[in-house]
Scaffold this active site. Structure first.
Site, PDB file in Angstrom:
ATOM      1  N   LYS A  21       3.020   0.892   9.795  1.00 35.36           N
ATOM      2  CA  LYS A  21       1.837   0.039   9.979  1.00 35.36           C
ATOM      3  C   LYS A  21       2.203  -1.219  10.753  1.00 35.36           C
ATOM      4  CE  LYS A  21      -0.334  -1.420   6.119  1.00 35.36           C
ATOM      5  NZ  LYS A  21      -0.526  -2.879   6.020  1.00 35.36           N
ATOM      6  N   ARG A  26       1.735  -4.233  15.938  1.00 39.75           N
ATOM      7  CA  ARG A  26       2.407  -5.024  16.972  1.00 39.75           C
ATOM      8  C   ARG A  26       2.332  -4.336  18.331  1.00 39.75           C
ATOM      9  NH1 ARG A  26       4.053  -6.479  12.093  1.00 39.75           N
ATOM     10  NH2 ARG A  26       5.170  -8.439  11.712  1.00 39.75           N
ATOM     11  N   GLN A 168       4.513 -12.236   8.584  1.00 39.59           N
ATOM     12  CA  GLN A 168       3.226 -12.449   9.252  1.00 39.59           C
ATOM     13  C   GLN A 168       3.150 -13.853   9.824  1.00 39.59           C
ATOM     14  OE1 GLN A 168       0.160 -11.436   6.432  1.00 39.59           O
ATOM     15  NE2 GLN A 168       0.618  -9.246   6.545  1.00 39.59           N
ATOM     16  N   ASP A 314       6.498  -4.979   0.063  1.00 37.11           N
ATOM     17  CA  ASP A 314       5.339  -4.113  -0.178  1.00 37.11           C
ATOM     18  C   ASP A 314       5.615  -3.015  -1.206  1.00 37.11           C
ATOM     19  OD1 ASP A 314       3.755  -5.515   1.565  1.00 37.11           O
ATOM     20  OD2 ASP A 314       4.192  -4.229   3.281  1.00 37.11           O
ATOM     21  N   ARG A 386      -1.854   0.240  -2.194  1.00 35.90           N
ATOM     22  CA  ARG A 386      -0.523   0.517  -2.769  1.00 35.90           C
ATOM     23  C   ARG A 386      -0.572   0.613  -4.296  1.00 35.90           C
ATOM     24  NH1 ARG A 386       2.235   0.511   1.921  1.00 35.90           N
ATOM     25  NH2 ARG A 386       1.869  -1.218   3.361  1.00 35.90           N
TER      26      ARG A 386
HETATM   27  C1  S3P Z   1       3.770  -7.553   7.186  1.00 37.08           C
HETATM   28  C2  S3P Z   1       4.380  -8.548   6.478  1.00 37.08           C
HETATM   29  C3  S3P Z   1       4.294  -8.660   5.017  1.00 37.08           C
HETATM   30  C4  S3P Z   1       3.808  -7.362   4.376  1.00 37.08           C
HETATM   31  C5  S3P Z   1       2.633  -6.768   5.102  1.00 37.08           C
HETATM   32  C6  S3P Z   1       3.016  -6.469   6.545  1.00 37.08           C
HETATM   33  C7  S3P Z   1       3.880  -7.548   8.659  1.00 37.08           C
HETATM   34  O1  S3P Z   1       3.384  -9.699   4.679  1.00 37.08           O
HETATM   35  O2  S3P Z   1       3.452  -7.596   3.029  1.00 37.08           O
HETATM   36  O3  S3P Z   1       2.199  -5.581   4.492  1.00 37.08           O
HETATM   37  O4  S3P Z   1       3.562  -6.531   9.283  1.00 37.08           O
HETATM   38  O5  S3P Z   1       4.317  -8.579   9.211  1.00 37.08           O
HETATM   39  P1  S3P Z   1       3.881 -11.233   4.498  1.00 37.08           P
HETATM   40  O6  S3P Z   1       4.364 -11.705   5.793  1.00 37.08           O
HETATM   41  O7  S3P Z   1       2.648 -11.950   4.034  1.00 37.08           O
HETATM   42  O8  S3P Z   1       4.934 -11.186   3.435  1.00 37.08           O
END
Ligand code: S3P
Length: 436
Positions: A21, A26, A168, A314, A386
């Protein structure tokens, strides 16, 4: 929909799970602002990534989908995006909202980002604060979506220490950094997934990583490229869990992404006694992949190292179920971030597992799960994909039937979950909510 899960006989198999994902999101965003075409294979055609795909189209990018998991993006360059006539609805996806907020802060037009009832309850202050320091102007509802981004067409570089380990937020700042004058530096308190940095480098951008500091100079052009998306370890985790809990199964999951910033779940499970190995490790584009071999194992509880939390962020719903099936108790600490995911995952899993007879003690940023197995019963997913899939896997080894309610969100990350699980012998049926 709900899941009706019966005690199952999981058997030897070789399976695949859908694409990653994070990498799929990206590929769409970076491919859109690259020069030239980006061809993506192994794309996750789940709802979250399809929302990002629709958003990029709404921003004026031509994105074709020649096959179910193939995407072709005609990049418009750093400055080629156009204002969307309507709000961008990002559904359930925090990744889409936070990364796009970074990207759109650098444009010279306004954008509105919104989402479903889960996403509009999630904290955005973590991106608004640093993006505002870069010169962005973002209105929110007390730090929550919808976000209105007033594009000014130029940002300034900052040196920012992330208060929380978040890929993120890091990625949002790196994307905004592409539009900033000077060099943007982000320091992270713990290692987080580095897919953005890897893909930017494949597209010809200089991104420097020195310890926990990542730097990017603004104004660099991205070049379209081929992106081969590995299978998602976060989805493979449900197959791994079902195999570990089964009596006597030996399962291989092919071509799974094993980027070291993601493999905390394997380390934690191995520490609990899980028989998991990575075979045939190789490079697929800019990401390492392996075939993951799992054999049923006797799991034992213990203390989970908080240093592994950001590498398994996750997978805690899966790990909670593993802990409940283990002997002894398992202590989780430093997991407060789980409370602001698609649901409050500590609470959602505690409520669900208690319904299935498990003892769980909660604290604000931790939980103690007492091993001993599962009884049958009806549980709620709280609309969280999840949580739904983890509780469904618990049902495969419960003493009676388990019903997991409200599981539609599973399609955000794992389309085909039930048929994949059926291929290993797990009896998880998706049934209309009104059915008995
Ligand atoms: C993700 C970063 C994570 C993860 C999310 C996907 C990403 O979140 O929990 O499912 O693709 O950068 P956080 O950056 O809030 O930890």
């Amino acid at each position: 929909m709900h899941f009706k899960v019966s005690p199952s006989k999981v058997e030897d198999a070789r399976v695949t799970v859908p694409g990653d994902k994070s990498v799929s999101h990206r590929s769409l965003m970076l491919g859109s602002i690259a020069v030239g075409r980006t061809e993506v294979s192994g794309f996750l055609a789940g709802e979250d990534c399809l929302q990002t795909l629709a958003a990029m189209r709404a921003l004026g990018v031509s994105v074709e989908q020649p096959g179910p998991t193939e995407i072709s993006i005609d990049g418009v360059g750093l400055h080629g995006l156009r204002a969307s006539g309507t709000a961008l609805d990002l559904g359930n996806s925090g990744t889409a909202m936070r990364l796009l907020a970074g990207l759109l802060s650098g444009q010279d037009f306004d954008s509105v980002l919104t989402g479903d009832s889960s996403l509009t309850g999630r904290p955005m202050g973590r991106i608004i604060t640093p993006l505002s320091r870069m010169g962005a102007e973002i209105d929110s509802q007390d730090g929550k979506p919808p976000l209105r981004i007033h594009g000014r067409g130029e940002l300034r570089a900052i040196d920012y220490e992330l208060p929380i380990a978040s890929a993120q937020v890091k990625s949002a700042l790196l994307l905004a950094g592409l539009y900033a004058k000077g060099t943007t530096c982000v320091a992270e308190p713990g290692v987080t997934r580095d897919h953005t940095e890897r893909m930017l480098r494949s597209m010809g951008v200089r991104v420097t990583t020195a310890g926990h500091r990542i730097s990017i100079e603004g104004g660099q052009a991205l070049k379209g490229c081929r992106v081969k998306v590995p299978a998602d370890l976060s989805s493979a985790a449900f197959v791994i869990l079902a195999t570990l809990l089964a009596r006597n199964a030996d399962i291989v999951i092919a071509n799974v992404g094993v980027n070291p910033t993601r493999t905390g779940v394997i380390d934690i499970l191995q520490g609990m006694g899980a028989d998991i190995s990575m075979e045939n490790t190789r490079q697929l584009g800019d990401e390492p992949v392996a075939d993951i071999r799992v054999r049923s194992s006797e799991l034992r509880g213990g203390s989970v190292d908080p240093a592994l939390v950001s590498l398994a962020i996750d997978e805690f719903p899966v790990l909670f179920v593993a802990a409940a099936a283990a002997t002894g108790k398992t202590v989780f600490s430093g997991i407060g971030e789980l409370r602001v995911k698609e649901s409050d995952r500590i609470a959602a899993m505690a409520v669900g597992m208690r319904r299935l007879g498990v003892t769980v003690d909660e604290s604000p940023d931790g939980a103690v799960v007492h091993g001993g197995g599962f009884a049958g019963g009806t549980v709620e997913s709280f609309g969280d994909h999840r949580v739904a899939m983890s509780l469904a896997v618990a049902g495969t080894v419960a003493d009676g039937e388990v019903v997991v309610r409200d599981v539609d969100a599973v399609d955000t990350s794992f389309p085909g979950f039930c048929s994949c699980m059926a291929s290993i012998g797990a009896d998880i049926q998706a049934v209309e909510e009104s059915s008995p």
